[in-house]
Scaffold this motif. Structure first.
Motif, short mmCIF file in Angstrom:
data_model
loop_
_atom_site.label_atom_id
_atom_site.label_comp_id
_atom_site.label_asym_id
_atom_site.label_seq_id
_atom_site.Cartn_x
_atom_site.Cartn_y
_atom_site.Cartn_z
N ALA A 125 0.83 -1.21 0.00
CA ALA A 125 0.00 0.00 0.00
C ALA A 125 0.87 1.25 0.00
N GLY A 127 3.63 3.62 -2.59
CA GLY A 127 3.42 4.36 -3.83
C GLY A 127 2.95 3.46 -4.98
N ALA A 128 3.65 2.35 -5.19
CA ALA A 128 3.29 1.45 -6.29
C ALA A 128 1.92 0.82 -6.02
N ASN A 147 -1.56 -5.43 3.26
CA ASN A 147 -0.29 -4.76 3.54
C ASN A 147 0.21 -5.15 4.92
N ARG A 148 1.55 -5.13 5.05
CA ARG A 148 2.17 -5.43 6.35
C ARG A 148 1.58 -4.54 7.43
N THR A 149 1.52 -3.24 7.17
CA THR A 149 0.84 -2.31 8.09
C THR A 149 -0.63 -2.27 7.66
N ARG A 152 -2.72 0.83 6.80
CA ARG A 152 -2.43 1.49 5.52
C ARG A 152 -3.26 0.86 4.39
N THR A 185 5.01 -4.59 -3.06
CA THR A 185 5.94 -4.34 -1.96
C THR A 185 7.36 -4.42 -2.53
N MET A 189 13.35 -7.76 -3.55
CA MET A 189 14.38 -6.92 -4.14
C MET A 189 15.73 -7.16 -3.49
N ALA A 210 5.91 -5.98 -9.20
CA ALA A 210 6.41 -4.64 -9.55
C ALA A 210 7.93 -4.59 -9.42
N GLY A 233 8.38 -7.27 -13.46
CA GLY A 233 8.31 -5.83 -13.19
C GLY A 233 8.85 -4.94 -14.30
N LEU A 237 7.57 -1.18 -15.82
CA LEU A 237 8.54 -0.10 -16.04
C LEU A 237 8.53 0.34 -17.50
P1 NAP Z 1 7.07 2.29 -0.82
O1 NAP Z 1 6.14 3.42 -1.09
O2 NAP Z 1 8.22 2.50 0.08
O3 NAP Z 1 6.19 1.07 -0.26
C1 NAP Z 1 6.81 -0.12 0.16
C2 NAP Z 1 5.75 -1.19 0.38
O4 NAP Z 1 6.43 -2.43 0.66
C3 NAP Z 1 4.83 -0.93 1.57
O5 NAP Z 1 3.57 -1.47 1.30
C4 NAP Z 1 5.53 -1.71 2.68
O6 NAP Z 1 4.68 -2.09 3.74
C5 NAP Z 1 5.97 -2.93 1.93
N1 NAP Z 1 7.09 -3.64 2.57
C6 NAP Z 1 8.37 -3.23 2.69
N2 NAP Z 1 9.11 -4.17 3.32
C7 NAP Z 1 8.25 -5.20 3.61
C8 NAP Z 1 8.41 -6.45 4.25
N3 NAP Z 1 9.60 -6.84 4.71
N4 NAP Z 1 7.33 -7.26 4.36
C9 NAP Z 1 6.13 -6.88 3.86
N5 NAP Z 1 5.92 -5.68 3.24
C10 NAP Z 1 6.97 -4.86 3.12
O7 NAP Z 1 7.71 1.74 -2.18
P2 NAP Z 1 7.06 1.77 -3.65
O8 NAP Z 1 7.49 3.00 -4.34
O9 NAP Z 1 5.60 1.48 -3.54
O10 NAP Z 1 7.82 0.56 -4.35
C11 NAP Z 1 7.53 -0.78 -4.03
C12 NAP Z 1 8.24 -1.69 -5.03
O11 NAP Z 1 7.70 -1.47 -6.33
C13 NAP Z 1 9.74 -1.43 -5.15
O12 NAP Z 1 10.41 -2.64 -5.31
C14 NAP Z 1 9.86 -0.61 -6.43
O13 NAP Z 1 11.12 -0.80 -7.08
C15 NAP Z 1 8.74 -1.22 -7.25
N6 NAP Z 1 8.23 -0.31 -8.27
C16 NAP Z 1 8.28 -0.76 -9.55
C17 NAP Z 1 7.79 0.03 -10.56
C18 NAP Z 1 7.85 -0.50 -11.95
O14 NAP Z 1 7.65 0.28 -12.89
N7 NAP Z 1 8.08 -1.78 -12.14
C19 NAP Z 1 7.26 1.29 -10.28
C20 NAP Z 1 7.22 1.72 -8.94
C21 NAP Z 1 7.72 0.91 -7.96
P3 NAP Z 1 4.44 -1.11 5.01
O15 NAP Z 1 3.40 -0.13 4.59
O16 NAP Z 1 3.97 -2.02 6.09
O17 NAP Z 1 5.76 -0.46 5.31
#
Ligand code: NAP
Length: 266
Positions: A125, A127-128, A147-149, A152, A185, A189, A210, A233, A237
């Motif tokens: 939950a 940005g992506a 989502n973990r949280t 959210r 999430t 990665m 993603a 993913g 992109l």
């Molecule tokens: P973000 O806003 O920081 O959100 C991170 C998400 O991951 C949150 O829901 C977080 O949960 C969860 N998370 C992190 N660590 C976790 C864990 N150990 N166990 C369970 N959940 C966990 O990041 P974002 O921008 O959304 O990006 C997320 C991923 O998408 C990244 O890998 C990014 O590279 C990828 N992405 C890809 C594209 C593409 O075009 N392919 C575009 C954008 C993003 P909490 O809320 O509980 O912290």
């Protein structure tokens, strides 16, 4: 010469410059795509400066996607998501768009994943997750966000039409009757880990990750072993870049060329 670019911090490892410049070459456009790394407090000056300098278009990435909303005229989708990843300077005031959402949807459609009335589970939950959840709901899917949280997920579900919010632990139950699973999430990665246990996956699922570094995540390997359709993913992109380029230039993007430029670097 048209100048396009990426605004983020850091942007050193971005794959957008080679992907977009391969497209300019293929289309015969005199254009360059450069990266800009302003200090986090300088976002407004950076956008105003780009407008003053005649920059034609900008992508926006971490940590600016949310804050950029306040410095552009966002379209309806970007406003609802609360984040901008593409700015278009071709009109009067810069306009803001979210091609993470449209790119994710196009990536799924290009893999023949049916979205109308599909039961979709979005894990994440941030940005992506926000962009994908709104994109899927607009495409007619019924969205469950986990989502973990948990709070959210519930907050996001209140904003997305028809969506429900859940704890991460509910994902196996949600997947029993689901058509689509999207990992939004960052799990997968850093380590060879998956946010969903392998035995919850099944052959009637389409699974999109993603995460694009690595390209073949543990989730996608597990999904393939379960007989599911998989979408990595890099497709999301790619199509966020395709959508940005088509908006900026009015041309049909050379998708295969951009895909090759991207994948050769992953
Ligand atoms: P973000 O806003 O920081 O959100 C991170 C998400 O991951 C949150 O829901 C977080 O949960 C969860 N998370 C992190 N660590 C976790 C864990 N150990 N166990 C369970 N959940 C966990 O990041 P974002 O921008 O959304 O990006 C997320 C991923 O998408 C990244 O890998 C990014 O590279 C990828 N992405 C890809 C594209 C593409 O075009 N392919 C575009 C954008 C993003 P909490 O809320 O509980 O912290």
């Amino acid at each position: 010469m048209d100048v396009y670019g990426l605004l983020g911090n850091p942007v050193g490892h971005s794959l957008s410059p080679p992907m977009h410049e391969a497209a300019y070459d293929a289309l015969g456009l005199e254009a360059r795509y450069v990266t800009f790394e302003p200090d986090p407090g300088d976002l407004e000056r950076a956008i105003d400066g780009a407008a003053a300098l005649g920059v034609a278009g900008l992508n926006v990435t971490i940590p600016f996607k949310r804050d950029a909303l306040a410095h552009v005229e966002p379209d309806d989708l970007a406003r609802r998501i609360g984040a901008v990843n593409t700015i278009d300077f071709s009109g009067g005031a810069p306009t803001g768009h979210n091609t993470d959402a449209t790119g994710a949807i196009r990536a799924l459609r290009e893999h023949d994943v049916a979205l109308e009335e599909a039961a979709a589970v979005v894990v994440g939950a941030g940005g992506a997750g926000r962009a994908i959840a709104f994109g899927l709901a607009d495409a007619g899917a019924e969205v469950a966000v986990a989502n973990r949280t948990t709070a959210r997920a519930r907050d996001l579900a209140e904003e997305v039409p028809g969506a429900t919010g859940h704890a991460l632990e509910s994902v196996p139950d949600l997947l029993v009757d689901a058509d689509l699973l999207v990992n939004a999430t960052s799990v997968g990665m850093e380590a060879d880990a998956s946010p969903v246990s392998a035995d919850a996956l099944h052959a009637d699922l389409a699974v999109m990750d993603a995460v694009y570094r690595p390209l073949e995540t543990r989730l996608l390997r597990d999904a393939e072993a379960a007989g599911a359709t998989t979408v990595d993913g890099a497709w999301m992109l790619l199509f966020q870049g395709v959508a940005a380029l088509e908006r900026w230039t009015g041309r049909t993007a050379p998708t295969a060329t951009m895909n090759e430029a991207l994948r050769s670097r992953l």
